[in-house]
Scaffold this active site. Sequence first.
Site, PDB file in Angstrom:
ATOM      1  NE  ARG A  15      -3.297   0.069   2.762  1.00  0.00           N
ATOM      2  CZ  ARG A  15      -3.769   0.057   3.956  1.00  0.00           C
ATOM      3  NH1 ARG A  15      -3.616  -1.151   4.936  1.00  0.00           N
ATOM      4  NH2 ARG A  15      -4.283   0.879   4.726  1.00  0.00           N
ATOM      5  CE  LYS A  22       4.817  -1.873   5.895  1.00  0.00           C
ATOM      6  NZ  LYS A  22       3.568  -2.442   6.442  1.00  0.00           N
ATOM      7  N   GLY A 101       9.198  -3.707  12.222  1.00  0.00           N
ATOM      8  CA  GLY A 101       9.781  -2.445  11.553  1.00  0.00           C
ATOM      9  C   GLY A 101       9.120  -1.588  10.918  1.00  0.00           C
ATOM     10  CG  ASN A 225      -0.272  -1.190   7.420  1.00  0.00           C
ATOM     11  OD1 ASN A 225       0.709  -2.139   7.160  1.00  0.00           O
ATOM     12  ND2 ASN A 225      -0.913  -1.081   8.218  1.00  0.00           N
ATOM     13  CG  ASN A 376      31.995  47.161   6.486  1.00  0.00           C
ATOM     14  OD1 ASN A 376      31.231  46.621   5.561  1.00  0.00           O
ATOM     15  ND2 ASN A 376      30.974  47.954   7.349  1.00  0.00           N
ATOM     16  CB  ALA A 379      26.496  45.785  -1.138  1.00  0.00           C
ATOM     17  CB  ALA A 422      33.276  50.988  -4.586  1.00  0.00           C
TER      18      ALA A 422
HETATM   19  C1  UD1 Z   1      -0.701  -8.823  13.128  1.00  0.00           C
HETATM   20  C2  UD1 Z   1      -1.080  -9.442  14.446  1.00  0.00           C
HETATM   21  C3  UD1 Z   1      -2.574  -9.096  15.051  1.00  0.00           C
HETATM   22  C4  UD1 Z   1      -2.052  -7.723  15.118  1.00  0.00           C
HETATM   23  C5  UD1 Z   1      -1.359  -6.813  14.414  1.00  0.00           C
HETATM   24  C6  UD1 Z   1      -1.090  -5.326  14.691  1.00  0.00           C
HETATM   25  C7  UD1 Z   1      -0.571 -11.851  13.668  1.00  0.00           C
HETATM   26  C8  UD1 Z   1      -0.999 -13.066  12.860  1.00  0.00           C
HETATM   27  N1  UD1 Z   1      -1.438 -10.879  13.642  1.00  0.00           N
HETATM   28  O1  UD1 Z   1      -1.620  -8.757  12.147  1.00  0.00           O
HETATM   29  O2  UD1 Z   1      -3.105  -9.653  15.782  1.00  0.00           O
HETATM   30  O3  UD1 Z   1      -3.521  -6.909  15.799  1.00  0.00           O
HETATM   31  O4  UD1 Z   1      -0.248  -7.502  13.632  1.00  0.00           O
HETATM   32  O5  UD1 Z   1      -0.678  -4.685  13.702  1.00  0.00           O
HETATM   33  O6  UD1 Z   1       0.397 -11.633  13.753  1.00  0.00           O
HETATM   34  N2  UD1 Z   1       5.892 -10.002   8.669  1.00  0.00           N
HETATM   35  C9  UD1 Z   1       6.955 -10.442   8.266  1.00  0.00           C
HETATM   36  N3  UD1 Z   1       6.844 -11.581   7.650  1.00  0.00           N
HETATM   37  C10 UD1 Z   1       5.687 -12.466   7.464  1.00  0.00           C
HETATM   38  C11 UD1 Z   1       4.432 -11.765   7.807  1.00  0.00           C
HETATM   39  C12 UD1 Z   1       4.916 -10.336   8.470  1.00  0.00           C
HETATM   40  O7  UD1 Z   1       8.006 -10.071   8.436  1.00  0.00           O
HETATM   41  O8  UD1 Z   1       5.652 -13.599   7.047  1.00  0.00           O
HETATM   42  C13 UD1 Z   1       5.711  -8.550   9.131  1.00  0.00           C
HETATM   43  C14 UD1 Z   1       5.163  -7.593   8.242  1.00  0.00           C
HETATM   44  O9  UD1 Z   1       6.271  -6.976   7.573  1.00  0.00           O
HETATM   45  C15 UD1 Z   1       4.443  -6.554   9.218  1.00  0.00           C
HETATM   46  C16 UD1 Z   1       4.270  -7.415  10.564  1.00  0.00           C
HETATM   47  O10 UD1 Z   1       5.272  -8.525  10.426  1.00  0.00           O
HETATM   48  O11 UD1 Z   1       5.257  -5.536   9.576  1.00  0.00           O
HETATM   49  C17 UD1 Z   1       2.934  -7.778  10.769  1.00  0.00           C
HETATM   50  O12 UD1 Z   1       2.591  -8.634   9.800  1.00  0.00           O
HETATM   51  P1  UD1 Z   1       0.927  -8.707   9.198  1.00  0.00           P
HETATM   52  O13 UD1 Z   1       0.821  -9.631   8.238  1.00  0.00           O
HETATM   53  O14 UD1 Z   1       0.518  -7.331   8.486  1.00  0.00           O
HETATM   54  O15 UD1 Z   1       0.239  -8.752  10.427  1.00  0.00           O
HETATM   55  P2  UD1 Z   1      -1.498  -8.017  10.800  1.00  0.00           P
HETATM   56  O16 UD1 Z   1      -2.431  -8.483   9.781  1.00  0.00           O
HETATM   57  O17 UD1 Z   1      -1.105  -6.572  10.684  1.00  0.00           O
HETATM   58 CA    CA Z   2      -0.499  -5.219   9.340  1.00  0.00          CA
END
Ligand code: UD1
Ligand code: CA
Length: 457
Positions: A15, A22, A101, A225, A376, A379, A422
Site C-alpha cells: 500500500r 516499506k 520494523g 501501511n 567590513n 555589498a 568600490a
Molecule cells: C498482526 C497480528 C495481529 C495484530 C496486528 C497489529 C498476527 C497473526 N497478527 O496482524 O494480531 O493485531 O499485527 O498490527 O501476528 N511480517 C513478516 N513476515 C511475515 C509476515 C509478516 O516479516 O511472514 C511482518 C510484516 O512486515 C509486518 C508485520 O510482520 O510488519 C505484521 O504482519 P501482518 O501480516 O501485517 O500482520 P497483521 O495482519 O497486521
Molecule cells: Ca499489518
Amino acid sequence: MAVDIVILAAGKGTRMRSRLPKVLHELAGKPLLGHVIDTARQLNDSTLSVVVGHGAELVRQRFPDPDIQWVEQGEQLGTGHAVLQALPHLRAEATTLVLYGDVPLIEAETLATLVELVRDDSLALLTVTLDQPTGYGRILRNADGRVTGIVEEKDATPAEKLIREVNTGVMAVPAGKMAAWLPTIGNSNAQGEYYLTDLIAIAHGEGLTVATHQPASAEETEGVNSRAQLQVLERYFQRRIATRLMDSGVTLADAGRFDCRGQLSAGEDCFIDVNTVFEGTVVLGAGVRIGPNCQIRNATIGDGATIKANTVIEGPVTLAAGVEAGPFARLRPGTVLHEGARIGNFVEIKKADIGTGSKVNHLSYIGDAVIGSGVNVGAGTITCNYDGVNKFTTTLHDGAFIGSNTSLVAPVTVGAGATVGAGSTVTRDVPAGELTVARGKQRNITGWQRPVKQQKD
Ligand code: UD1
Ligand code: CA
C-alpha cells in the site's frame, strides 16, 4: 534480564506503492526500521535480529551496523513463520521480544516494562483498547479476565469482533517456550498463515499466565501501511519533540509547524518561529531566536544569536554568541562566525572563518576565507576562490574595509586597516593601512550625443 529482540521487517508494504521497501521509508528523516532499532538498543543486555524478505539487500545495506543479526525469510508465510527463522539466534535463557520494523514510535520504557512481566511461567503481551478495533487481532479473556488467546479479524465471530482490546503484535516470551512452541504452530486459518498470535492460546493451554501491559499512548503501537499513516505518525513524532522542547524552556510560535529530523537541543528562552526545519545535530545556546522558514542542519549556535527569516544553514557550521544571520543568508559547511559577526541578506558563506564583529551584510559570496575582527565587507563582494581546478584562500586582516562590488582574486591578502575602493578587482596583496583602488579610471566625455532612433523604410 537478557533480552533477544526480533524485529519483523520482511513484508512488502504494497500500500505504500513504492520501489523502496516499506521499512526504509523515513519518519523524521530516519528510516522506520532505524527508529525501532535505536529504541531496541536502549534495552540492557540485549541482542538484535532483524527478519528481512522484500528488498532484503537494500534494507541490509542501509544498516551496516555490526550488532545486527540479519535473518532472511524467503517467503512471507506469517508472523509465526518469521520469528521461527530467527530461532537459531535466540539464547535459551533469555527473553524473546518481538517488535515490528513498521511500528516506529514504540518507546523503550514501554518495552522495559513489558519485559519485566516475563517469568518462567508467564509471557507478556502489549495490548491497546481501541474504539475502532477493526483489522486487529482481538484479545480473548475468560470469565476470570485471564487471557486465553488471540483471534485475528478474518477468523473472528461477530461476537469476537465486538472486543475492543486488541493485539499490538509486541510480545515478550521466555525463549525456551518460544523454541518449543513455534514449530508446532499450524496454518489452518482464514489467511493460511503461521500466526505468531497462536502462541497465546498454547501458553494458556499449558497453564502459563499471559500478562498484559498497555502503552502510555496508543500511538506507540500504530503501524505504517500507507503514506497517509506515515504522515500521521510523523506529526505525532514531531509533536513529541516539540513538547519536549517546550518543556525545556523553548517557545515555539506553533508546535504544529515545527519539524526536527535529527537531534535538536536548546538552552532556555529560545524562540523558534514557524516552518523551520532542523536536520542532523543542532545545538542552540540560550536565548537564540530563529525566524520563520529557516532550514538548519548540523549547526552549533551560541547564546543570544539571531537567525532571521529564510536562512539556510548547511553545516557543519559554528556560530558564536550574539551572531546575526539573514534574512535569506546561506551558510555552508565550514562556516565559523565569531562573536557578534553579522551576515546579511543574499550572502553565501562557505569554509570561512569570520572574526568578532565583522560584517558581510549584502549580496556577497565569501568562500575559503579567513577574516579578522572588525572587518567590513561591502555589498556585492566576491571571493574568486576557484580557478577551475584549485581553491585558494582570501585573507582579510583586522579592521579591513572592502568597498562594494569588489572581486578578491585568491590567493590574496588585505592587510590590517587597509581600504579597498568600490568596484576593485584585487589580484595582488594590499598592504596594511593603505588604500587600494583597482578599477578603470572614470572618464567624463563632454559633448557626447545619445544615438537617435533610425526610421525603417
Ligand atoms: C498482526 C497480528 C495481529 C495484530 C496486528 C497489529 C498476527 C497473526 N497478527 O496482524 O494480531 O493485531 O499485527 O498490527 O501476528 N511480517 C513478516 N513476515 C511475515 C509476515 C509478516 O516479516 O511472514 C511482518 C510484516 O512486515 C509486518 C508485520 O510482520 O510488519 C505484521 O504482519 P501482518 O501480516 O501485517 O500482520 P497483521 O495482519 O497486521
Ligand atoms: Ca499489518
